[in-house]
Design an enzyme around this catalytic site. Sequence first.
Site, PDB file in Angstrom:
ATOM      1  N   GLU A 150       0.827  -1.212   0.000  1.00  0.00           N
ATOM      2  CA  GLU A 150       0.000   0.000   0.000  1.00  0.00           C
ATOM      3  C   GLU A 150       0.858   1.258   0.000  1.00  0.00           C
ATOM      4  O   GLU A 150       0.489   2.280  -0.597  1.00  0.00           O
ATOM      5  CB  GLU A 150      -0.951   0.004   1.208  1.00  0.00           C
ATOM      6  CG  GLU A 150      -1.959  -1.140   1.216  1.00  0.00           C
ATOM      7  CD  GLU A 150      -2.727  -1.274  -0.088  1.00  0.00           C
ATOM      8  OE1 GLU A 150      -2.987  -0.258  -0.749  1.00  0.00           O
ATOM      9  OE2 GLU A 150      -3.056  -2.427  -0.463  1.00  0.00           O
TER      10      GLU A 150
ATOM     11  N   HIS B 228       1.653   2.127  -3.558  1.00  0.00           N
ATOM     12  CA  HIS B 228       0.587   2.920  -4.177  1.00  0.00           C
ATOM     13  C   HIS B 228       0.694   4.382  -3.739  1.00  0.00           C
ATOM     14  O   HIS B 228       0.588   5.301  -4.548  1.00  0.00           O
ATOM     15  CB  HIS B 228      -0.778   2.386  -3.750  1.00  0.00           C
ATOM     16  CG  HIS B 228      -1.231   1.165  -4.482  1.00  0.00           C
ATOM     17  ND1 HIS B 228      -1.253   1.091  -5.851  1.00  0.00           N
ATOM     18  CD2 HIS B 228      -1.704  -0.032  -4.023  1.00  0.00           C
ATOM     19  CE1 HIS B 228      -1.720  -0.099  -6.225  1.00  0.00           C
ATOM     20  NE2 HIS B 228      -1.989  -0.798  -5.136  1.00  0.00           N
TER      21      HIS B 228
ATOM     22  N   GLU C 162      -0.784  -1.384 -10.292  1.00  0.00           N
ATOM     23  CA  GLU C 162      -0.188  -2.260  -9.279  1.00  0.00           C
ATOM     24  C   GLU C 162       1.328  -2.378  -9.425  1.00  0.00           C
ATOM     25  O   GLU C 162       1.958  -3.084  -8.644  1.00  0.00           O
ATOM     26  CB  GLU C 162      -0.826  -3.651  -9.345  1.00  0.00           C
ATOM     27  CG  GLU C 162      -2.310  -3.704  -9.042  1.00  0.00           C
ATOM     28  CD  GLU C 162      -2.657  -3.310  -7.607  1.00  0.00           C
ATOM     29  OE1 GLU C 162      -1.755  -3.396  -6.733  1.00  0.00           O
ATOM     30  OE2 GLU C 162      -3.812  -2.908  -7.358  1.00  0.00           O
TER      31      GLU C 162
ATOM     32  N   ILE D  49     -14.561  -6.928  -7.849  1.00  0.00           N
ATOM     33  CA  ILE D  49     -15.204  -6.793  -9.163  1.00  0.00           C
ATOM     34  C   ILE D  49     -16.669  -6.381  -9.089  1.00  0.00           C
ATOM     35  O   ILE D  49     -17.242  -5.982 -10.097  1.00  0.00           O
ATOM     36  CB  ILE D  49     -15.059  -8.080 -10.005  1.00  0.00           C
ATOM     37  CG1 ILE D  49     -15.881  -9.236  -9.437  1.00  0.00           C
ATOM     38  CG2 ILE D  49     -13.599  -8.485 -10.119  1.00  0.00           C
ATOM     39  CD1 ILE D  49     -15.949 -10.448 -10.354  1.00  0.00           C
TER      40      ILE D  49
ATOM     41  N   ALA E 199     -17.895  -4.404  -6.224  1.00  0.00           N
ATOM     42  CA  ALA E 199     -18.047  -3.174  -5.439  1.00  0.00           C
ATOM     43  C   ALA E 199     -16.767  -2.353  -5.463  1.00  0.00           C
ATOM     44  O   ALA E 199     -16.562  -1.485  -4.632  1.00  0.00           O
ATOM     45  CB  ALA E 199     -18.430  -3.505  -3.994  1.00  0.00           C
ATOM     46  N   GLY E 200     -15.901  -2.651  -6.426  1.00  0.00           N
ATOM     47  CA  GLY E 200     -14.636  -1.943  -6.533  1.00  0.00           C
ATOM     48  C   GLY E 200     -14.343  -1.588  -7.968  1.00  0.00           C
ATOM     49  O   GLY E 200     -15.197  -1.703  -8.838  1.00  0.00           O
TER      50      GLY E 200
ATOM     51  N   TYR F 289     -12.343  -3.090 -10.087  1.00  0.00           N
ATOM     52  CA  TYR F 289     -11.658  -4.154 -10.815  1.00  0.00           C
ATOM     53  C   TYR F 289     -12.571  -5.000 -11.691  1.00  0.00           C
ATOM     54  O   TYR F 289     -12.165  -6.081 -12.126  1.00  0.00           O
ATOM     55  CB  TYR F 289     -10.924  -5.066  -9.824  1.00  0.00           C
ATOM     56  CG  TYR F 289      -9.678  -4.449  -9.249  1.00  0.00           C
ATOM     57  CD1 TYR F 289      -8.428  -4.690  -9.810  1.00  0.00           C
ATOM     58  CD2 TYR F 289      -9.741  -3.608  -8.139  1.00  0.00           C
ATOM     59  CE1 TYR F 289      -7.282  -4.126  -9.283  1.00  0.00           C
ATOM     60  CE2 TYR F 289      -8.603  -3.034  -7.593  1.00  0.00           C
ATOM     61  CZ  TYR F 289      -7.376  -3.293  -8.174  1.00  0.00           C
ATOM     62  OH  TYR F 289      -6.247  -2.728  -7.649  1.00  0.00           O
TER      63      TYR F 289
END
Length: 801
Positions: free
Chosen positions: A587, A590, A616, A720, A722-723, A725
């Site tokens: 993290e 990021h 990423e 996938i 709720a995000g 991705y």
Amino acid sequence: MKILSVALATLLSAPQIRAFSSAAIIRSSSTCSNYLSPSVQSCSSSSTARTMSSVAEDTKMADPATNPLLQPDDLPKFSAVEPSQLTPAMQLILEKLESDFAAMESKLAESKDTATFDEVLPELEKMQHPLGFAWGIASHLNGVKNSDELRIAYEQNQPNIVKTSMKFSQSKPVYDALMAVQKGWESEESKDDDFVMLQKKRAVANSLRSMTLQGVGLEEGSPEQIRFNEIKLRSAELANAFSNNVLDATKLFGLTVTDSKSLEGAPDSALAMWAQAHQQHLIKEASDEDEKKKLGEAEVDAKAGPWRLTLDGPSYVAAMQHVPDRDIRKQVYIGYLTRASEFTAEQLESKETEKKEGAPGKDNVPIINEMLKLRKEVSGLLGFNNYAEQSLASKMAPDVQSVADLSNLILEKALPAAEKELAAATALAREAGGDEYSESNLEKLMPWDAAFWVERLKENMFDLKEEELKPYFALDPVLDGMFGLVDRIFGVEVREANGKAEVWHPDVKFFEIYDKESGEHMASFFLDPYSRPADKRGGAWMADCRGKSAALGIDVPVAYLTCNGSPPVGEKPSLMSFREVETLFHEFGHGLQHMLTRATIGDVAGINGVEWDAVELPSQFMENWCYDKPTVDGFAKHYETGEPLPEEMFKKLNDQKTFGAGMMACRQLLFGMMDLELHSNYDPDGDETIFDVQRRMAAIYTPYALPVEEDRFLCGFSHIFAGGYSAGYYSYKWAEVMSADAFGAFEDVGLDNEEGVREVGRKFRETVLSLGGGVSPSEVFEQFRGRGPSPEALLRHNGLA
């Protein structure tokens, strides 16, 4: 445009949530019965007085001087934020935003052919900043300090935010103006662009692409546009419900264990965590304050129990790896895999006080089915064959086949390794597990057995237990070591700055980053390190608090770094598992890309404008340093004695780096390709179910571990559903090719070559961490590495070459 292409898209879909505590929402909804028929709608004088008081309160909430959500020129004042402030803030912000935007559209319509860059994107960025600030706080708190009051306020305002986003995304005057700006640049004499011009061109191109994908090409007022916008509204509602359901189902589960034999051999840290969880559960369930106080003062006996196992990350992982009782492991495993499904829906719905008509239920299966149907429909409205095509239109990967080709290349190496790893774990279980693991009683290890015996196998092979490592990984020294690494390779200094910014929880820390050479204050960040199952979502993430922007006059970007690590237990500090150390480094990677950016055009500064399958790269790159001797020496010190991690233990840690790499790779490949299959070839209106797809894809990528009948993993697959991705989970592997190859540059000069490492580190900072979305990821990588990425380093790092 920052809000419509990055912030809103993220805030409306990312697995983040809020927190406030106030009865103001209840008060405002419990005034005189203003929607009843005249015969019943008579208010007493006291009720009238309350109404007048409520009006006065609402007026106060809309005052920038008293509502912290209306103060976008500074860091959030978390101590003053309450759920009741959200609606007044949104009403005021949206009203002004719509007025200002209408005026801008009129102006652009008159001069669309002569519009300049500065007249479009910077103006939009300034216009949208108050909304991004306020809604960003609500979304962040929704993830780290969730509450019923905030959920209500968030759900009430979300539709208006989506509608406003659509107005910006589908604005023909803005689109035409940006096209004119782009054409104007094309007509100019060709010359080498400086970095500022590269940023501008990328920002315009990204905005045009984003607007196209958000329906700007649909005719104004047409049935297609109306339906498109309906889908967007409903999709946002479904994503939020999905995320809430996972959180609620996670909190719902708790297994109390009273027999110490069931936990025999579990690490002391796990026993202490479970014993503390039982105490906290008793305190929560206590009926009065005296009882709560008495329970809180009672001493917790980790050895004697009782213990409470939950689905919170640290608790769940410890149970799967260390609880010897198969039945308990099975209960915890099935509890985790059935979250937010038909198995938990009835219990969750019984806790609801009221249910809005048409609102999504507590079972994520119908939510997933509806989302997949809507995604297929919306991609058709935009002219794509399926949603995966639509998703890849804004990513590095050119098509689904390219992702499949990379996945299959890795699978060819990973699958034989995975099967060999599981066979070794099974052999150990047969040998050491007793009669219940004999072939006559157990044909093969079940999913709730695998992690337990893989952990035992690792301990046997390397003579090293995770519990032996934990005392060397206390949070504060780990942070010091991580900060020492970025000082060494990137030339930046991280300083603790607690007290300089308000925080949302006492555990949250605040830091500032300075350039060592110039002394410039470059960035700041919040760190929320521990799990809080009562009100914090699981997982780990980095989010944008403030982005660098010349238009907004923001020179110091600020990030939120959120983890769910092991909290302190009793007098012991947070003692991290090695995986939690890697997650922290991940993290922070990021965060570094967000914070060390040189880009000043807000739409492409930091992580903004970076293709999703490249984001990423810096995060996974940072994980490699957890196996670097000088780096580990900088943080691995015993929390009681200060003694460094013994050389022998470090060697064992390094030796086990590739242990289980086959199964881990196959698992990630399954998730990525299952995601793409659901969004490309799967027909949500056909006979096949989503779980049929899961089983079909598992037969290809993890044939050694097929899902059990109760498996509802997809109901908790927040990445996938709720995000950010969706049709993009493959990004982890795609970017891992680049991150491994990037670390290979340091290996090429020799990790013990301090001068060489420093030189390569500065180059990594000047390219990958600095250029943001201002340059395409492929060009950024070539600037750093001198060539395109190769999967060779990834396979080598995973022991699969």
